[in-house]
Design an enzyme around this catalytic site. Structure first.
Site, short mmCIF file in Angstrom:
data_model
loop_
_atom_site.label_atom_id
_atom_site.label_comp_id
_atom_site.label_asym_id
_atom_site.label_seq_id
_atom_site.Cartn_x
_atom_site.Cartn_y
_atom_site.Cartn_z
N THR A 207 -14.73 -3.54 -7.48
CA THR A 207 -15.54 -3.55 -6.26
C THR A 207 -16.48 -2.37 -6.27
OG1 THR A 207 -13.60 -4.39 -5.06
CG2 THR A 207 -15.39 -3.49 -3.71
N ARG B 62 -9.69 -17.92 -2.81
CA ARG B 62 -9.19 -16.63 -2.30
C ARG B 62 -10.34 -15.69 -1.95
NH1 ARG B 62 -9.74 -10.94 -3.63
NH2 ARG B 62 -7.85 -9.88 -2.95
N GLY C 161 -10.99 -11.68 -0.49
CA GLY C 161 -10.34 -10.40 -0.24
C GLY C 161 -10.95 -9.68 0.95
N ASP C 162 -10.84 -8.37 0.92
CA ASP C 162 -11.33 -7.55 2.04
C ASP C 162 -12.83 -7.31 2.01
OD1 ASP C 162 -10.80 -6.04 -0.39
OD2 ASP C 162 -11.35 -4.26 0.75
N THR D 52 -11.60 -0.20 -1.58
CA THR D 52 -11.51 -0.86 -2.88
C THR D 52 -10.03 -1.04 -3.22
OG1 THR D 52 -12.15 -0.70 -5.22
CG2 THR D 52 -11.64 1.36 -4.12
N GLY D 53 -9.75 -2.00 -4.08
CA GLY D 53 -8.36 -2.25 -4.45
C GLY D 53 -7.85 -3.57 -3.88
N GLY E 143 -7.21 -6.29 -1.82
CA GLY E 143 -7.84 -6.67 -0.57
C GLY E 143 -6.89 -7.14 0.51
N1 GLY Z 1 -11.11 -5.31 -2.94
C1 GLY Z 1 -11.54 -6.48 -3.58
C2 GLY Z 1 -10.73 -7.66 -3.28
O1 GLY Z 1 -9.58 -7.56 -2.91
O2 GLY Z 1 -11.24 -8.74 -3.46
#
Ligand code: GLY
Length: 344
Positions: free
Chosen positions: A203, A231, A233-234, A254-255, A257
């Site tokens: 990210t 899917r 994420g965040d 980041t990481g 999500g």
């Molecule tokens: N932080 C990126 C995701 O989880 O997609």
């Protein structure tokens, strides 16, 4: 990719927020942000992205313009886990998520977007040209095409193709591999190892304060490699992967999500800054909240937050060691290694 060692040259040069961070080389070095404008972004790729943002910021441009143009550099790179060259989902398709937010709390977002080179630019159009905040999937793609964005052919980078082929051997959706450089693997957040030996990550999140003192932020990703189809994420979720409050500051994540979403991560960090916590202390509190929720499973994931407040103080905190972020301020460019909940 810029060699990070070139940038380990922090020096004190001004009056706004003092940042004590553990540098990539392992030293505690004081770095003082000189004042506005300033831009910060996640991971090593942030160094190049910040340069593009700076082109706008140093001419007095808006933070929101800078953070859009900045992360577009990373989206266009075939060397990164962001953009069309990145890790695909388990069915072999690259699906992209991005969002952007300005100083007026305007925000736009796209998710599950395929075959568009610059999802952040589409998110900006959603923000400015629709009554909505978020468009997903075929609807987001339809909107992008109507706005003049080209429908690209998907072409995985060499590294992503190799990683996907490796993953296909077992096709297991295992718990995520920690997104840190000493954990090579083929899990959802395994960083890509580049031909020059450096690592790139899942990210890029960027936040900036412009010369007028206004803030903006952006976040863009291909998400977890080999994720289930659909899917999200965040990163495209306002309040999770990104939040900007022009009275207080901004934060990006980041990481993993799913675990950022659970705690409304970036919004929570900004709310703690509103209560007076420094950026680093606010990021740390939300990492601690994730640890409390995940218990022993916290060792299996990586999450990091990166924040900037209205005083021009920057700070970060990660779950595991290895998270780095880039700062550009004045003529200084620096890559900083974040503190973390787990020790090296
Ligand atoms: N932080 C990126 C995701 O989880 O997609």
């Amino acid at each position: 990719m810029v060699n990070r060692r070139k940038f380990i040259h922090a020096s004190a040069f001004g009056s706004l927020g003092i940042l004590f961070s553990k540098m990539a080389a392992g030293n505690q070095v004081p770095f003082t942000i000189k004042g506005k404008p300033v831009v910060i972004s996640t991971w090593d790729a942030g160094l190049e992205a910040n340069k593009a943002a700076w082109e706008i910021l140093h001419k007095g441009g808006r933070a929101v313009d800078a953070v859009e143009k900045g992360v577009m550099v990373t989206e266009a790179s075939q060397n990164c886990c962001v953009g069309l060259g990145a890790n695909p989902d388990r069915d072999g398709f690259v699906t992209l998520d991005a969002c952007i937010m300005d100083e007026f709390s305007n925000c736009g977002s796209v998710a599950f977007l395929e075959r568009i080179k610059h999802p952040v630019a589409v998110a900006r159009r959603v923000m400015e040209k629709t009554p909505h905040v978020m468009l997903v999937g075929s609807g987001a793609q339809q909107f992008a095409v109507a706005e003049g964005f080209a429908l690209e052919e998907q072409k995985l980078s060499t590294q992503a193709q190799a990683a996907y082929e490796e993953w296909l051997k077992n096709s297991e959706y295992k718990p995520p591999v920690i997104n840190i450089e000493n954990k090579n693997g083929h899990g959802p957040f395994a960083p890509l190892k580049l031909s020059n030996g450096e690592w790139n990550h899942d990210t890029i999140g960027m936040v900036a304060m412009d010369a007028q003192g206004n803030m903006g932020g952006s976040c863009t990703t291909s998400g977890a490699g080999f994720k289930m189809r659909g899917r999200i994420g965040d990163s495209p979720i306002i309040g999770a992967g990104l939040f900007v409050d022009n009275e207080v500051g901004a934060c990006t994540a980041t990481g993993q999500g799913e675990d950022v979403i659970r705690v409304a991560g970036s919004h929570s960090v900004v709310e703690l800054m509103r209560q007076g916590l420094s950026p680093e202390a606010a990021c740390k509190k939300i990492i601690e909240r994730i640890v409390k929720i995940k218990k022993s499973k916290a060792k299996d994931i990586q999450v990091a937050f990166l924040a900037l407040n209205k005083k021009g103080q920057a700070g970060a905190f990660a779950l595991h060691p290895g998270f780095r972020y880039a700062i550009k301020n004045g003529d200084k460019e620096i890559l900083v290694t974040s503190k973390s909940w787990f020790n090296e």
